[in-house]
Scaffold this active site. Sequence first.
Site, PDB file in Angstrom:
ATOM      1  N   ARG A 147       1.749   0.737  -5.743  1.00 52.13           N
ATOM      2  CA  ARG A 147       0.715   0.613  -6.783  1.00 52.13           C
ATOM      3  C   ARG A 147      -0.667   1.074  -6.341  1.00 52.13           C
ATOM      4  NH1 ARG A 147       1.870  -5.592  -7.683  1.00 52.13           N
ATOM      5  NH2 ARG A 147       2.355  -5.281  -5.482  1.00 52.13           N
ATOM      6  N   ASN A 169       0.836  -1.222   0.000  1.00 51.15           N
ATOM      7  CA  ASN A 169       0.000   0.000   0.000  1.00 51.15           C
ATOM      8  C   ASN A 169       0.867   1.269   0.000  1.00 51.15           C
ATOM      9  OD1 ASN A 169      -2.594   1.548   2.071  1.00 51.15           O
ATOM     10  ND2 ASN A 169      -2.441   1.477  -0.118  1.00 51.15           N
ATOM     11  N   ASP A 180       4.961  -5.226  -9.835  1.00 51.72           N
ATOM     12  CA  ASP A 180       5.380  -4.545  -8.613  1.00 51.72           C
ATOM     13  C   ASP A 180       6.630  -3.707  -8.924  1.00 51.72           C
ATOM     14  OD1 ASP A 180       6.262  -3.786  -6.155  1.00 51.72           O
ATOM     15  OD2 ASP A 180       6.083  -5.765  -5.233  1.00 51.72           O
TER      16      ASP A 180
HETATM   17  P1  4NP Z   1       3.309  -2.163  -3.465  1.00 50.76           P
HETATM   18  O1  4NP Z   1       4.902  -2.341  -3.554  1.00 50.76           O
HETATM   19  O2  4NP Z   1       2.742  -3.517  -3.094  1.00 50.76           O
HETATM   20  O3  4NP Z   1       2.930  -1.766  -4.866  1.00 50.76           O
HETATM   21  O4  4NP Z   1       3.044  -1.104  -2.433  1.00 50.76           O
HETATM   22  C1  4NP Z   1       5.675  -2.866  -2.522  1.00 50.76           C
HETATM   23  C2  4NP Z   1       5.941  -2.112  -1.405  1.00 50.76           C
HETATM   24  C3  4NP Z   1       6.740  -2.622  -0.401  1.00 50.76           C
HETATM   25  C4  4NP Z   1       7.277  -3.893  -0.520  1.00 50.76           C
HETATM   26  C5  4NP Z   1       6.996  -4.662  -1.637  1.00 50.76           C
HETATM   27  C6  4NP Z   1       6.189  -4.141  -2.631  1.00 50.76           C
HETATM   28  N1  4NP Z   1       8.124  -4.401   0.519  1.00 50.76           N
HETATM   29  O5  4NP Z   1       8.669  -5.495   0.326  1.00 50.76           O
HETATM   30  O6  4NP Z   1       8.276  -3.743   1.553  1.00 50.76           O
END
Ligand code: 4NP
Length: 167
Positions: A13, A10, A123
Amino acid sequence: MKILMVCLGNICRSPLAEGIFRQQVKLRGLDWEVDSAGTGSWHTGETPDPRSLQVARRQGLDISDQRARQIRPADLVHFDYIFAMDRSNQRHILELARDEDQRSRVHLFLDFAGSETGLDVPDPYWNDNGFTEVYHMLDQASHHIIDRILDQSVSLAADQDLSDATQ
Ligand code: 4NP
Protein backbone atom coordinates in the site's frame (compact mmCIF):
# COMPACT_ATOMS: atom_id res chain seq x y z
CA MET A 1 6.33 20.07 3.00
CA LYS A 2 7.51 16.60 3.94
CA ILE A 3 5.11 13.65 3.72
CA LEU A 4 5.55 10.03 4.84
CA MET A 5 3.17 7.17 3.88
CA VAL A 6 3.21 4.18 6.24
CA CYS A 7 1.79 0.63 6.09
CA LEU A 8 2.87 -2.69 7.57
CA GLY A 9 5.37 -4.13 5.08
CA ASN A 10 6.13 -1.08 2.86
CA ILE A 11 5.70 -3.29 -0.21
CA CYS A 12 1.97 -3.07 -1.12
CA ARG A 13 0.00 0.00 0.00
CA SER A 14 2.49 2.69 1.05
CA PRO A 15 4.71 2.36 -2.08
CA LEU A 16 1.59 2.93 -4.19
CA ALA A 17 0.58 5.85 -1.95
CA GLU A 18 4.08 7.33 -2.28
CA GLY A 19 4.10 7.00 -6.08
CA ILE A 20 0.58 8.35 -6.58
CA PHE A 21 1.06 11.23 -4.15
CA ARG A 22 4.43 12.17 -5.63
CA GLN A 23 2.93 12.26 -9.13
CA GLN A 24 -0.01 14.45 -8.04
CA VAL A 25 2.25 16.84 -6.14
CA LYS A 26 4.50 17.21 -9.19
CA LEU A 27 1.52 17.83 -11.50
CA ARG A 28 0.49 20.69 -9.20
CA GLY A 29 3.99 22.18 -9.41
CA LEU A 30 4.70 21.66 -5.69
CA ASP A 31 8.19 20.86 -4.44
CA TRP A 32 7.34 18.45 -1.61
CA GLU A 33 9.32 15.53 -0.23
CA VAL A 34 7.35 12.25 -0.35
CA ASP A 35 8.58 8.98 1.15
CA SER A 36 7.16 5.73 2.56
CA ALA A 37 8.01 3.18 5.26
CA GLY A 38 6.63 0.11 7.01
CA THR A 39 6.06 -0.48 10.71
CA GLY A 40 7.62 -3.95 10.22
CA SER A 41 11.14 -4.76 9.02
CA TRP A 42 10.54 -8.10 7.22
CA HIS A 43 10.79 -6.63 3.71
CA THR A 44 13.60 -4.11 4.22
CA GLY A 45 15.50 -3.50 0.98
CA GLU A 46 12.88 -5.17 -1.24
CA THR A 47 11.19 -3.64 -4.28
CA PRO A 48 7.40 -3.19 -4.08
CA ASP A 49 5.20 -6.31 -4.37
CA PRO A 50 4.88 -7.37 -8.06
CA ARG A 51 1.11 -6.78 -7.87
CA SER A 52 1.65 -3.16 -6.76
CA LEU A 53 4.23 -2.69 -9.52
CA GLN A 54 1.76 -4.05 -12.06
CA VAL A 55 -1.27 -2.01 -11.01
CA ALA A 56 0.89 1.14 -10.97
CA ARG A 57 2.37 0.37 -14.39
CA ARG A 58 -1.12 -0.08 -15.83
CA GLN A 59 -1.83 3.50 -14.73
CA GLY A 60 1.43 4.78 -16.23
CA LEU A 61 3.26 4.98 -12.91
CA ASP A 62 6.71 3.44 -12.36
CA ILE A 63 7.43 2.71 -8.68
CA SER A 64 10.18 0.13 -9.29
CA ASP A 65 12.95 2.35 -7.89
CA GLN A 66 11.43 2.22 -4.38
CA ARG A 67 12.99 0.04 -1.66
CA ALA A 68 11.23 -0.97 1.55
CA ARG A 69 12.43 0.39 4.88
CA GLN A 70 11.18 0.39 8.44
CA ILE A 71 9.93 3.59 10.08
CA ARG A 72 12.33 5.04 12.70
CA PRO A 73 11.85 7.55 15.52
CA ALA A 74 13.69 10.29 13.56
CA ASP A 75 10.87 10.15 10.94
CA LEU A 76 8.50 11.69 13.49
CA VAL A 77 10.83 14.68 13.72
CA HIS A 78 11.61 15.02 10.00
CA PHE A 79 8.18 14.61 8.39
CA ASP A 80 5.39 17.20 8.74
CA TYR A 81 2.62 14.72 7.91
CA ILE A 82 2.74 10.97 8.54
CA PHE A 83 -0.14 9.02 7.05
CA ALA A 84 -1.01 5.56 8.35
CA MET A 85 -2.83 3.26 5.92
CA ASP A 86 -4.80 1.57 8.73
CA ARG A 87 -5.53 1.91 12.44
CA SER A 88 -3.10 -0.79 13.44
CA ASN A 89 -0.30 1.03 11.57
CA GLN A 90 -1.39 4.26 13.29
CA ARG A 91 -1.15 2.66 16.75
CA HIS A 92 2.35 1.37 16.02
CA ILE A 93 3.56 4.74 14.73
CA LEU A 94 2.13 6.50 17.79
CA GLU A 95 4.16 4.17 20.02
CA LEU A 96 7.27 5.86 18.59
CA ALA A 97 6.03 9.39 19.32
CA ARG A 98 7.84 11.14 22.18
CA ASP A 99 5.63 14.20 22.65
CA GLU A 100 2.42 15.90 21.58
CA ASP A 101 4.09 17.63 18.63
CA GLN A 102 5.14 14.26 17.20
CA ARG A 103 1.75 12.70 17.92
CA SER A 104 0.03 15.54 16.08
CA ARG A 105 1.90 14.70 12.87
CA VAL A 106 0.35 11.22 12.66
CA HIS A 107 -2.96 10.84 10.79
CA LEU A 108 -5.10 8.03 9.44
CA PHE A 109 -4.86 8.41 5.64
CA LEU A 110 -8.57 8.14 4.79
CA ASP A 111 -9.65 10.26 7.80
CA PHE A 112 -7.45 13.10 6.64
CA ALA A 113 -8.92 12.80 3.13
CA GLY A 114 -12.33 13.56 4.63
CA SER A 115 -13.83 10.06 4.42
CA GLU A 116 -16.05 8.63 7.10
CA THR A 117 -13.83 8.41 10.19
CA GLY A 118 -11.94 5.27 11.21
CA LEU A 119 -11.73 3.70 7.73
CA ASP A 120 -8.70 1.58 6.83
CA VAL A 121 -7.07 1.19 3.43
CA PRO A 122 -7.54 -2.61 3.22
CA ASP A 123 -4.39 -4.70 3.23
CA PRO A 124 -4.32 -6.36 -0.23
CA TYR A 125 -1.36 -8.67 0.57
CA TRP A 126 -3.56 -11.78 0.90
CA ASN A 127 -6.01 -10.76 -1.83
CA ASP A 128 -4.85 -10.62 -5.45
CA ASN A 129 -7.97 -8.72 -6.47
CA GLY A 130 -7.58 -5.97 -3.90
CA PHE A 131 -4.83 -4.02 -5.64
CA THR A 132 -6.91 -2.15 -8.22
CA GLU A 133 -9.41 -1.06 -5.57
CA VAL A 134 -6.59 0.11 -3.31
CA TYR A 135 -5.00 2.04 -6.19
CA HIS A 136 -8.19 3.99 -6.89
CA MET A 137 -8.85 4.58 -3.20
CA LEU A 138 -5.34 6.04 -2.75
CA ASP A 139 -5.59 8.10 -5.94
CA GLN A 140 -8.89 9.72 -5.02
CA ALA A 141 -7.95 10.37 -1.39
CA SER A 142 -4.57 11.89 -2.33
CA HIS A 143 -6.26 14.78 -4.18
CA HIS A 144 -8.26 15.63 -1.05
CA ILE A 145 -5.19 15.33 1.19
CA ILE A 146 -3.14 17.73 -0.95
CA ASP A 147 -6.04 20.23 -0.93
CA ARG A 148 -6.30 19.99 2.86
CA ILE A 149 -2.56 20.42 3.46
CA LEU A 150 -2.55 23.47 1.18
CA ASP A 151 -5.57 24.92 3.07
CA GLN A 152 -3.85 24.31 6.41
CA SER A 153 -0.63 25.95 5.32
CA VAL A 154 -2.53 29.01 4.01
CA SER A 155 -4.35 29.40 7.33
CA LEU A 156 -1.14 28.84 9.31
CA ALA A 157 0.56 31.57 7.26
CA ALA A 158 -2.41 33.90 7.86
CA ASP A 159 -2.22 33.26 11.63
CA GLN A 160 1.50 34.01 11.50
CA ASP A 161 0.88 37.30 9.62
CA LEU A 162 -1.71 38.28 12.20
CA SER A 163 0.59 37.56 15.12
CA ASP A 164 3.49 39.38 13.38
CA ALA A 165 1.21 42.39 12.86
CA THR A 166 0.20 42.54 16.51
CA GLN A 167 3.76 42.31 17.83
P1 4NP B 1 1.56 -3.67 3.08
O1 4NP B 1 1.12 -5.21 2.89
O2 4NP B 1 1.53 -3.40 4.57
O3 4NP B 1 0.49 -2.91 2.35
O4 4NP B 1 2.93 -3.54 2.48
C1 4NP B 1 1.73 -6.27 3.54
C2 4NP B 1 2.97 -6.71 3.14
C3 4NP B 1 3.56 -7.79 3.77
C4 4NP B 1 2.89 -8.44 4.79
C5 4NP B 1 1.65 -7.99 5.21
C6 4NP B 1 1.08 -6.90 4.58
N1 4NP B 1 3.50 -9.58 5.42
O5 4NP B 1 2.84 -10.19 6.26
O6 4NP B 1 4.66 -9.89 5.10
